[in-house]
Structure formats: structure tokens, C-alpha cells
Design an enzyme around this catalytic site. Sequence first.
Site, PDB file in Angstrom:
ATOM      1  N   ARG A 137      18.618 -26.536  50.090  1.00  0.00           N
ATOM      2  CA  ARG A 137      17.772 -26.271  48.909  1.00  0.00           C
ATOM      3  C   ARG A 137      18.310 -27.038  47.725  1.00  0.00           C
ATOM      4  NH1 ARG A 137      20.530 -21.753  45.563  1.00  0.00           N
ATOM      5  NH2 ARG A 137      22.161 -20.977  46.926  1.00  0.00           N
TER       6      ARG A 137
ATOM      7  N   GLU B  99      23.086 -15.502  45.042  1.00  0.00           N
ATOM      8  CA  GLU B  99      22.409 -16.738  45.432  1.00  0.00           C
ATOM      9  C   GLU B  99      21.611 -17.325  44.274  1.00  0.00           C
ATOM     10  OE1 GLU B  99      22.749 -14.037  47.569  1.00  0.00           O
ATOM     11  OE2 GLU B  99      24.341 -15.390  48.191  1.00  0.00           O
TER      12      GLU B  99
ATOM     13  N   TYR C 265      16.722 -13.400  54.146  1.00  0.00           N
ATOM     14  CA  TYR C 265      16.358 -14.820  54.180  1.00  0.00           C
ATOM     15  C   TYR C 265      16.034 -15.207  55.609  1.00  0.00           C
ATOM     16  CZ  TYR C 265      21.166 -15.680  55.832  1.00  0.00           C
ATOM     17  OH  TYR C 265      22.337 -15.672  56.541  1.00  0.00           O
TER      18      TYR C 265
ATOM     19  N   ASP D 162      21.117 -10.536  53.638  1.00  0.00           N
ATOM     20  CA  ASP D 162      22.238 -11.009  52.823  1.00  0.00           C
ATOM     21  C   ASP D 162      22.765  -9.775  52.095  1.00  0.00           C
ATOM     22  OD1 ASP D 162      23.919 -12.095  50.962  1.00  0.00           O
ATOM     23  OD2 ASP D 162      22.472 -13.497  50.133  1.00  0.00           O
TER      24      ASP D 162
ATOM     25  N   CYS E 157      28.198 -13.076  61.080  1.00  0.00           N
ATOM     26  CA  CYS E 157      29.057 -14.176  60.637  1.00  0.00           C
ATOM     27  C   CYS E 157      29.884 -13.726  59.445  1.00  0.00           C
ATOM     28  CB  CYS E 157      28.226 -15.412  60.309  1.00  0.00           C
ATOM     29  SG  CYS E 157      26.878 -15.130  59.191  1.00  0.00           S
TER      30      CYS E 157
ATOM     31  N   TRP F 166      28.384 -20.464  49.640  1.00  0.00           N
ATOM     32  CA  TRP F 166      27.419 -20.951  50.632  1.00  0.00           C
ATOM     33  C   TRP F 166      27.388 -22.474  50.501  1.00  0.00           C
ATOM     34  CZ3 TRP F 166      25.226 -17.209  53.720  1.00  0.00           C
ATOM     35  CH2 TRP F 166      25.188 -15.910  53.236  1.00  0.00           C
TER      36      TRP F 166
ATOM     37  N   LYS G 184      25.427 -27.221  52.342  1.00  0.00           N
ATOM     38  CA  LYS G 184      24.630 -28.333  51.790  1.00  0.00           C
ATOM     39  C   LYS G 184      25.491 -29.346  51.040  1.00  0.00           C
ATOM     40  CE  LYS G 184      22.469 -24.983  49.525  1.00  0.00           C
ATOM     41  NZ  LYS G 184      23.502 -23.921  49.569  1.00  0.00           N
TER      42      LYS G 184
HETATM   43  C1  BEZ Z   1      22.278 -20.601  50.186  1.00  0.00           C
HETATM   44  O1  BEZ Z   1      23.015 -20.637  49.224  1.00  0.00           O
HETATM   45  O2  BEZ Z   1      21.685 -21.596  50.515  1.00  0.00           O
HETATM   46  C2  BEZ Z   1      22.090 -19.334  50.932  1.00  0.00           C
HETATM   47  C3  BEZ Z   1      22.566 -18.158  50.405  1.00  0.00           C
HETATM   48  C4  BEZ Z   1      22.393 -16.989  51.089  1.00  0.00           C
HETATM   49  C5  BEZ Z   1      21.750 -16.970  52.301  1.00  0.00           C
HETATM   50  C6  BEZ Z   1      21.274 -18.159  52.813  1.00  0.00           C
HETATM   51  C7  BEZ Z   1      21.454 -19.335  52.121  1.00  0.00           C
END
Ligand code: BEZ
Length: 387
Positions: free
Chosen positions: A57, A105, A263, A281, A326, A356, A359
Amino acid sequence: MPERDPTRVELIVVGGGPIGLAAATAAARRGKSVLVLEQYDVLHERGSSGGAERQWRLQYAQEDLARLTVEVEPMWRELEEAAGRRLVHRTGSLWFGDTTTSTNEGQVKAAVEVLDRIGLRYEWLAAREIEDRYRFAGLPGHYEGFFQPDGGMVDVRGTLWALLDQARAAGVTVRDRERVMELDPDGEGVTVRGEHGSAYRAEHVVVTTGPYANPLLDALGVKLDVELYEMTTAYFRTVDPDFDYPTWFAFQQPTEEDTNLFYGFGRLPWATGDLVRVAPDFEVNAFHDPYRAGHTADQTHLRRTADWVAAHLPALDPTPVRPGSCLIALPGDPDRQFYLGHAPGEDRIVVHSAGWGFKYIPLFGRACVDLALDGTTPFDLSRFAFT
Ligand code: BEZ
């Protein structure tokens, strides 16, 4: 020519996860001799987060983090080129819910303001539009959100293999099943001691042990404010072969029991099969010893997820398949998001931990090496520095 002593190198990376492998490659490409020490097998599943896919993202509630996703994009392209396959799949990213709910998040409203400021595209959607277009159901009428078409998901196994291949091609030595117990820095370098009496020596050390950082840093008197969670995940069968979900995140007000955040993803574009992952989450029952993790699904959280699927995802069969869990490491201060910087008082030891971060892998790997070798990095990582 005398043979090089394999226990004496210019840079040791402790932790052979994705960020460690990216860091090792970055250093080897700068001509450094590099050794990676990994306590489990390389490509193990006991690091931070889990599953075949991760969210890609661009949106963040913090502008510096959103800008880093733009900076990391060309690095993913480079990794994909080297791997000869696509690793980031742009299936779109849908964020919706209570737009002012603030979570670890981020927050829908703040993220959109950042998208506007940076000039990244998105489409704003009301609850009914989200239901009609993306096959959600029963959403509270005040829910709103946005679809960002450049988001999507990352192929985890493909990425790990690509990183390992790159590291090997760059001349990195990877030693697995070697748990590091102690880092002993002095004026000239760092002695790194392993569990079974082994000792290594390097000019600089990069620690990328994710949730396992605190037990290692303890002896240096460094303690990161990191909380560990075991988060349940599960897959659900799609009932309509002609429909697929984008990657999504539902921001909701917490319940008395949990953070009430969910999510999910669509089908894996790089694999066959009709399963999609949906996960809670839930930042509940935080603990601190990563070696305590049981790696099993929490039955209450699994039921909560199945109930959410039954209520809101009509294109899925709500019977969970392949439940698991996890390990997640998150900074106690959600605004910090990650730790990345020199360990306090140690100019030869750089640490990345928590958050997280999938990415950001290539960028965080490079930044760890910049900091270790140059003492500085062109990326704005001020938010992550040790305080
Ligand atoms: C993220 O930061 O992309 C993320 C955070 C929580 C759950 C899934 C993804």
C-alpha cells in the site's frame, strides 16, 4: 594468496530474514565482505508476520511513510527484474470503516489527506458503493473509505527467494542455525558470539532480528519498546470464480475484548487455488519473550474472523481453512512504526526491528547499510531513530 578467514568480515548481518538479506546484498555490492547469521533456517516462518502474501500500500497517515513507499517502488522493480518475475501485484488497496478510528496501521481520514498532499490517486467511496463494487455486505451506513489502485499484495515466497538469490550472487555468506547470543563492541569492531561457542568479528554489525531483537540487545543495555502479539490468520474459500477481492483493511471501533480490526486479500495472482486470506489485527495479550510464541491460532479470534466473514464477505464460504498464527512485533508507540537506527551509544551497530515492514524491505536493507558504513542515509528515517 592466503585464504580469507570466514569468521572475520567487514559486515555481519544478524538475522537472515528479508531485511537482513537485502542489507547483506547492499553491503556486498559496495564491495564489503558480508556474513549473515540466522538462528533458524533461512526462509523460516517464525519471523514477523506470516502467510504467502503481504499488503502493498502507498497510503499512510504519516506523510514521511507514504513518501518512503514511493521511494521504495523502483527498488522493487529492480528486484523483480533480477528475479525475472513480478513480486508486487497491483490488485488495488481498499481502506474503509470508521474514518476517524486511529489504529497502529493508521487512519482512513489522515491517510487520504496524505494521498492528497502527495498527489497519489484514489477514489472515495460510501458504504453502499463499497458493498456493491467490492462485494462487502452489512456495513454500517456511516462507513466510508477509498480504493487506491496502485496498492495490492506482495508475493512473499517469491520475494524471499529473490533476496536469497541476490545475496548469494553478490557473494554474501549465509550461515543458518547459528543463534547469536552476544554482541561485544570495542573501538575497532564488534565480536559476535554464537550459541555454541563460535565467535565472529566484523567492523560493523546490522541487527535485523525482528521480534527477536530485545533478547539480543539486552546485554548491551538496549531495550526497545516493542510489544509482541500472536495474530491468528485463516484462509476462506471463494464461492464465485468470476469475482476477486482487492487487498482491504476495515477500520472499526474497538470492542471490549479486542481491537476489532480485520484485513484481507484476494486470490494469489501468482498461484492457483480459490483460497483468500482474512485475518484479525487484534493487538491483545501482548508479551515480550519471542521464544514463548506457540504459533497456533486463537480459537476465539478464529471464530470472530469467521463471524466477520459470514456477516460482511458474501463472496466467501465462512468456514476457515488452514488456520494459523504469526508473530507480530509492534512498537509500543504507534507513531514510531519501526525502529531503524544506530543502537544507542553504539556507532558500529545498526538495528532494525518491529512494524509491518514487508513493503519497505529493499529500502530498509539499503538504509541499514548506509547507516552502518557511512553513518548517514539519504532516506528520511528520523521517525524510527532510537531515542
Ligand atoms: C500494513 O501495514 O500493511 C498492514 C498492517 C496490518 C495488517 C496488514 C497489513
